[in-house]
Design a protein around this motif. Structure first.
Motif, short mmCIF file in Angstrom:
data_model
loop_
_atom_site.label_atom_id
_atom_site.label_comp_id
_atom_site.label_asym_id
_atom_site.label_seq_id
_atom_site.Cartn_x
_atom_site.Cartn_y
_atom_site.Cartn_z
N VAL A 115 -11.19 2.46 -0.08
CA VAL A 115 -10.98 3.74 0.62
C VAL A 115 -9.53 4.17 0.43
O VAL A 115 -8.66 3.36 0.18
CB VAL A 115 -11.24 3.61 2.15
CG1 VAL A 115 -12.70 3.31 2.42
CG2 VAL A 115 -10.34 2.56 2.79
N ASN A 116 -9.32 5.49 0.56
CA ASN A 116 -7.96 6.00 0.62
C ASN A 116 -7.50 5.85 2.06
O ASN A 116 -7.94 6.58 2.94
CB ASN A 116 -7.91 7.47 0.20
CG ASN A 116 -8.13 7.64 -1.30
OD1 ASN A 116 -7.72 6.80 -2.09
ND2 ASN A 116 -8.79 8.71 -1.68
N SER A 117 -6.60 4.90 2.29
CA SER A 117 -6.26 4.59 3.68
C SER A 117 -5.49 5.73 4.35
O SER A 117 -5.36 5.74 5.57
CB SER A 117 -5.46 3.29 3.75
OG SER A 117 -4.25 3.40 3.04
N CYS A 118 -5.01 6.69 3.58
CA CYS A 118 -4.33 7.83 4.20
C CYS A 118 -5.34 8.77 4.86
O CYS A 118 -4.97 9.63 5.65
CB CYS A 118 -3.49 8.59 3.19
SG CYS A 118 -4.44 9.50 1.95
N LEU A 119 -6.61 8.62 4.52
CA LEU A 119 -7.64 9.50 5.09
C LEU A 119 -8.42 8.83 6.21
O LEU A 119 -9.27 9.44 6.84
CB LEU A 119 -8.64 9.93 4.00
CG LEU A 119 -8.14 10.93 2.96
CD1 LEU A 119 -9.31 11.39 2.10
CD2 LEU A 119 -7.46 12.12 3.61
N THR A 140 0.86 -1.17 0.00
CA THR A 140 0.00 0.00 0.00
C THR A 140 0.91 1.23 0.00
O THR A 140 1.72 1.39 0.90
CB THR A 140 -0.91 -0.01 1.24
OG1 THR A 140 -1.56 -1.28 1.31
CG2 THR A 140 -1.95 1.08 1.17
N LYS A 141 0.78 2.07 -1.03
CA LYS A 141 1.75 3.15 -1.21
C LYS A 141 1.20 4.49 -0.76
O LYS A 141 -0.02 4.70 -0.75
CB LYS A 141 2.13 3.26 -2.70
CG LYS A 141 2.66 1.98 -3.32
CD LYS A 141 3.94 1.51 -2.66
CE LYS A 141 4.50 0.27 -3.32
NZ LYS A 141 5.50 -0.39 -2.47
N GLU A 142 2.09 5.40 -0.46
CA GLU A 142 1.68 6.77 -0.14
C GLU A 142 2.17 7.71 -1.23
O GLU A 142 3.37 7.90 -1.41
CB GLU A 142 2.25 7.21 1.22
CG GLU A 142 1.91 8.67 1.50
CD GLU A 142 2.15 9.09 2.95
OE1 GLU A 142 2.45 8.23 3.79
OE2 GLU A 142 2.04 10.30 3.21
N GLY A 143 1.24 8.27 -1.99
CA GLY A 143 1.63 9.19 -3.06
C GLY A 143 1.37 10.64 -2.71
O GLY A 143 1.97 11.53 -3.30
N CYS A 144 0.45 10.89 -1.78
CA CYS A 144 0.13 12.28 -1.46
C CYS A 144 -0.25 12.49 0.00
O CYS A 144 -0.10 13.59 0.52
CB CYS A 144 -1.01 12.77 -2.36
SG CYS A 144 -2.61 12.02 -1.97
N GLY A 145 -0.75 11.45 0.64
CA GLY A 145 -1.14 11.59 2.05
C GLY A 145 -2.35 12.47 2.25
O GLY A 145 -2.64 12.89 3.36
N ALA A 146 -3.07 12.77 1.21
CA ALA A 146 -4.17 13.73 1.32
C ALA A 146 -5.42 13.30 0.57
O ALA A 146 -6.28 14.12 0.27
CB ALA A 146 -3.70 15.09 0.82
N GLY A 147 -5.50 12.05 0.22
CA GLY A 147 -6.73 11.57 -0.43
C GLY A 147 -6.88 11.99 -1.87
O GLY A 147 -7.98 12.03 -2.41
N GLU A 148 -5.77 12.29 -2.53
CA GLU A 148 -5.89 12.84 -3.89
C GLU A 148 -5.27 11.98 -4.98
O GLU A 148 -5.32 12.36 -6.15
CB GLU A 148 -5.23 14.23 -3.92
CG GLU A 148 -6.03 15.25 -3.11
CD GLU A 148 -5.15 16.38 -2.57
OE1 GLU A 148 -3.96 16.42 -2.91
OE2 GLU A 148 -5.68 17.19 -1.80
N CYS A 149 -4.66 10.84 -4.64
CA CYS A 149 -3.98 10.08 -5.70
C CYS A 149 -4.41 8.61 -5.79
O CYS A 149 -4.21 7.98 -6.81
CB CYS A 149 -2.47 10.16 -5.53
SG CYS A 149 -1.81 9.14 -4.21
N GLY A 150 -4.95 8.06 -4.72
CA GLY A 150 -5.43 6.68 -4.76
C GLY A 150 -4.35 5.62 -4.61
O GLY A 150 -4.67 4.43 -4.61
N ALA A 151 -3.08 6.01 -4.45
CA ALA A 151 -2.02 5.01 -4.32
C ALA A 151 -2.18 4.17 -3.05
O ALA A 151 -1.68 3.06 -2.96
CB ALA A 151 -0.64 5.68 -4.33
N CYS A 152 -2.89 4.73 -2.07
CA CYS A 152 -3.04 4.06 -0.78
C CYS A 152 -4.35 3.28 -0.68
O CYS A 152 -4.75 2.89 0.42
CB CYS A 152 -2.98 5.10 0.33
SG CYS A 152 -4.37 6.24 0.23
N THR A 153 -5.01 3.06 -1.82
CA THR A 153 -6.31 2.39 -1.80
C THR A 153 -6.24 1.01 -1.15
O THR A 153 -5.37 0.19 -1.50
CB THR A 153 -6.83 2.23 -3.25
OG1 THR A 153 -6.89 3.52 -3.87
CG2 THR A 153 -8.21 1.57 -3.29
S1 FES Z 1 -1.74 8.63 -0.49
FE1 FES Z 1 -2.70 9.69 -2.09
S2 FES Z 1 -4.78 9.23 -1.72
FE2 FES Z 1 -3.78 8.39 -0.02
#
Ligand code: FES
Ligand code: FES
Lengths: 155, 764
Positions: A58-62, A37-50
């Motif tokens: 869900v965006n697990s960073c949110l 599970t990756k972190e691309g933005c930490g703000a719910g805007e990229c979906g890498a953490c789905t």
């Molecule tokens: S890290 Fe980008 S949406 Fe969660």
């Protein structure tokens, strides 16, 4: 202050104690070592953490880890049981839908949910279904082709 | 066209399985025993003197292990081109985001908390943000450079003034190409580890592992042998991931703590202190004859380097003159000025200046074709360089598929018919480009590529190279080339991560050079390995190596194929007969490129030159200003596609970034502050913004590329902004000269056009 947390991740039950401010992404990556599970933005805007929370992407960073208490989580690692690839994995590999691979785990999980819910999507519906996942490498085309190849599959 | 068994076939990336399952370890996933987490305190001011730094309170925070500033570094100015970097700011800060101090702590949260506790006293200084303002006499000086000018590039050939007088049409325009962000999905990251012997191992996301090592040795005041760079998987780069202070801050923190340090930019930091595209003002004048022959080009470029000149001067130089080897201009006047500003340092982004200039030139050519009432496609074909030509700057075009690209794109897009059946708000536009595969002007010390091919007892082949796979599929291409040379299946090949302790010294992945240079390097190494394995096989078969063939995983006597052994068996015998030594083939490839003359810039800079033609079809919603890209055709001269699927993937990705730049992407910077440092406000293409892209591979088989291949990375993007702008012009008759072409700009122009129409109606 730490709080108890019970998570079922990829079919395995974990019991942890964590501070209230930790995100699900953080707990998956840093407590459970699930780095797929990756972190691309930490703000719910990229979906890498789905990830899938009770089958819901869900965006697990949110998501705060404690919000997931007692719930079922599927990460990319959970999709390939015992080394066997999921058909979505296979389609992504086969169609060249993976370049750097950083968006891939999130993209594959979103694609899986899309197909579970609409086994017969049009190209437009596939694109709509993936709108929460950014990819900077592929231009989405081979991703869409990979998902299209699974339309109406019988398994 | 010759057929091969592995080369030229579409295969998935050799590491796609690991990536799909989420088990490929990216730089930001690495976890070393005892590892600490680093964070950087960045300047909140665009330009200020540092009066005092007080870390005492931060130091007392539980979990903080070290705080470092310039005083903890050797303070040796360094940089890949001009030595205007410091690891941490010395005396002053020059942009919002400039590195002031570093913190190492037990976790990221603690490190971030500590940042807030470091007290820094600043004295704010006047600042300047626009390169044109920055070069005015009296502007505040950012470094000690007169008028903030980093460098000037000048190049004149022929007599451009007279040429323009003799032209039938001369078109002049000012273009502006904005600052855009590469937006790779994994932010910049690294792990640095000073071990107890004093050796520093850096796990880096970098396109240029061997070159960063040299730059960093200087910055850290260390002998080169004390630094080892390893390149794990990393999530995209597109030009941005070369040198960065992030890596050095981690190294300094590791030196201080004796622990491995992981540092990952937050997305916001990556926007404010990454490496975005060099913004440019481009004044371009182009003259042509009635028959469409291009005669003269005059260009003046002012490029903003931000607060450090990284490669910006080379990027501006490229913008100035690379296109002169696309079309046959005979008269040139060129000036390129690179200027410091108090903004984030700018640098490489797919296209390296040629993308900026291609937008300007291909927009102008569209206007010229219009003036001459000539098909824009024909204008390109008439002037485009052909195979065997030598350009005005001495570039030897070993192969050019430009004409075929134009013809095929025209055909596949329905260009002629769509241009005939015009209707308002719908338009079609075409643009071409050239590029280099490798750039001798950039790799000044030497040019070339190298490889190592190791065959173990079990016949498994391990390939070492010194370039860098940022996701484009380079490892797979190298594996295909080696498999082809050795006559084995692709699954026998593994490609090692770059490790400067083992790998060849590679110049790296930039200038669309990986396939040609790394490919030729590993090809030579595979040939050397093959020579060795055939020598042993010849002993076994009691013949001479030239009587043997290696194919389909077997080694056999050509005349008697029934006398054969498997590749694995021969590898094993080799090792047993040679005291346990694996076969180690080494090889290199040096092209006959030359450093361009410092004054005339004459000299063949690359062994191969890719070309392309792209055609966009758009619909403009005149109510909302929204541009919908309906169809897209991209025909690319790739020499030979080693892995057609990956080549197409590069085209799709490049076009998508190009469409993004054309229509939406923009770093909004106000008084040196990036106002949209996130993916919500920095809008880039999602799956719904891009139509299916028709990619066409043109394969003229280049004489210098491995199996005839050229690169594809950058040309995939170069023509896209102009193709879109030309399509918009065709749709609504408005020429946009500034990127991006947003709905607001379109409505504004349409609004004024409608107003004028309204007035006209009143009057007549
Ligand atoms: S890290 Fe980008 S949406 Fe969660
Ligand atoms: S494959 Fe790199 S971001 Fe999607």
């Amino acid at each position: 202050m730490k709080y108890p947390l019970k998570l079922s991740v990829n079919g395995v039950l974990f019991e942890l104690e964590i501070p209230a401010n930790r995100t699900l992404l953080d707990v998956l990556r840093n407590e459970l070592g699930l780095k797929g599970t990756k972190e691309g933005c930490g703000a719910g805007e990229c979906g890498a953490c789905t990830v899938l929370l009770d089958d819901e992407p869900v965006n697990s960073c949110l998501v705060l880890a404690l919000q997931a208490d007692g719930r079922r989580i599927t990460t990319i690692e959970g999709l390939s049981g015992a080394g066997k690839l999921h058909p979505v994995h296979e389609a992504f590999i086969h169609h060249g839908a993976i370049q750097c691979g950083f968006c891939t785990p999130g993209m594959i999980l979103s694609a899986k949910v899309l197909l579970d819910r609409h086994p017969n999507p049009t190209e437009r519906e596939i694109r709509e279904g993936l709108v929460g996942n950014l990819c900077r490498c592929t231009g989405y085309q081979k991703i869409v082709e990979a998902v299209s190849s699974l339309v109406n599959r019988k398994d | 066209m010759k057929k091969y068994s592995v080369v030229g076939h579409s295969v998935p990336q050799i590491d796609a399985n690991e990536k799909a399952r989420g088990v490929a370890e990216f730089v930001s996933d690495l976890q070393l025993a005892g590892m600490l987490y680093g964070k950087i305190l960045r300047s909140p001011h665009p330009h200020a003197r540092i009066l005092h730094i007080d870390p005492s309170k931060a130091r007392r925070l539980k979990g903080v292990k070290a705080i470092v500033t310039a005083e903890d570094t050797p303070q040796i100015p360094f940089g890949p081109r001009t030595e205007d970097w410091n690891i941490f700011a010395v005396e002053k800060v020059r942009f919002i985001g400039d590195e002031v101090a570093g913190v190492a702590a037990v976790d990221e949260d603690t490190a971030e908390e500590a940042l807030d506790l470091i007290r820094v006293e600043y004295e704010e200084l006047a600042s300047v943000f626009d390169p044109i303002e920055a070069m005015q006499p009296g502007a505040v000086l950012i470094h000690d450079k007169e008028r903030n000018i980093v460098s000037e590039f000048k190049l004149n050939k022929g007599d451009v003034d007279r040429a323009f007088q003799e032209c039938d049409v001369v078109h002049s325009e000012r273009y502006y190409t904005n600052q855009v962000y590469q937006a790779y999905l994994e932010p910049m990251a690294c792990v640095a580890h000073f071990d107890p012997t004093g050796k520093l191992t850096l796990y880096l996301a970098t396109q240029i592992p061997s070159m960063t090592r040299i730059t960093y040795a200087k910055a850290l005041g260390l002998p080169l042998e004390k630094i080892r760079v390893v390149v794990p998987y990393y999530g995209g780069a597109f030009g941005a991931k070369m040198e960065t202070n992030l890596h050095l801050a981690a190294a300094v923190l590791s030196q201080k703590t004796g622990k491995p340090i992981r540092m990952v930019n937050s997305r916001e930091e990556d926007f404010m202190a990454g490496n975005p595209r060099v913004p440019m003002y481009i004044d371009l004048k182009v003259g042509a004859k009635k028959d469409g022959t291009l005669v003269g080009k005059e260009v003046k470029i002012i490029g903003g380097s931000g607060a450090r000149a990284i490669y910006s001067m080379a990027i501006v130089a490229t913008a100035c003159y690379r296109v002169d080897s696309l079309y046959r201009f005979e008269h040139l006047r060129t000036e390129g000025i690179t200027v410091y500003t108090n903004t984030v340092p700018t640098s490489c982004f797919r296209g390296f200046g040629n993308a900026q200039m291609t937008f300007a030139l291909e927009s102008s050519l569209d206007m010229i074709a219009g003036h001459l009432n000539m098909d824009p496609a024909e204008l390109r074909i008439r002037n485009g360089l052909k195979t065997g030509e030598v350009s005005i700057h001495g570039w030897q075009i070993g192969s050019s598929g430009l004409e075929e690209c134009v013809q095929k794109a025209v055909e596949a897009s329905g260009w002629e018919e769509k241009r005939r059946k015009k209707r308002f708000s719908r338009g079609i536009g075409l643009a071409c480009c050239n590029h280099v595969s490798g750039n001798r002007a950039f790799s000044r010390e030497f040019d070339g590529g190298a490889g190592i091919v190791r065959i173990g007892r079990e016949g498994k082949v391990l390939v070492y190279h010194g370039e860098s796979d940022m996701g484009q599929g380079q490892r797979t291409v190298f594996a295909q080339i080696v498999a082809e040379e050795l006559g084995v299946a692709l699954d026998r090949i593994e490609v090692a991560p770059v490790d400067t302790d083992i790998s060849p010294f590679g110049l790296g992945s930039f200038a669309t050079r990986g396939t040609v240079f790394g490919g030729n390097g590993v090809k030579a190494a595979a040939q050397d390995a093959k020579r060795q394995i055939l020598e042993v096989a010849a002993e076994i078969f009691e013949t001479i190596p030239s009587e043997l063939e290696a194919k389909e995983g077997k080694i056999y006597v050509k005349e008697e194929p029934e006398r054969n052994l498997s590749f694995e068996k021969v590898a094993e015998i080799c090792l047993l007969r040679r005291g346990g030594s694996p076969i180690v083939g080494t090889g290199f490839w040096v092209p006959d490129t030359v450093l361009p003359d410092p004054v005339t810039k004459y000299g063949n800079v690359a062994p191969a030159y890719p070309f392309a033609c792209q055609i966009a079809e758009v619909e403009v919603d005149t109510e909302t200003g929204h541009v919908n890209v309906l169809h897209y055709t991209a025909a690319h001269d790739v020499g030979r596609a080693i892995n057609p699927q990956a080549t197409e993937g590069q085209i799709h990705g490049g076009v998508t970034q190009g469409i993004g730049w054309a229509l939406m992407e923009d770093m909004v910077v106000e008084k040196g502050k990036v106002l949209n440092p996130d993916f919500r406000d920095y809008v880039m293409p999602g799956p719904l913004d891009i139509p299916p892209i028709k990619s066409i591979l043109v394969e003229p088989i280049d004489p210098n590329g491995p199996f005839g291949a050229k690169g594809i990375g950058e040309p995939a993007l170069n023509p896209s902004p102009a193709a879109v702008a030309n399509a918009i012009y065709d749709a609504i008759g408005v020429r946009f000269t500034e990127l991006p072409i947003t709905p607001e700009k379109i409505l504004k122009k349409l609004g004024s056009a409608l107003d004028i129409g309204h007035l006209h109606r009143k009057k007549f």
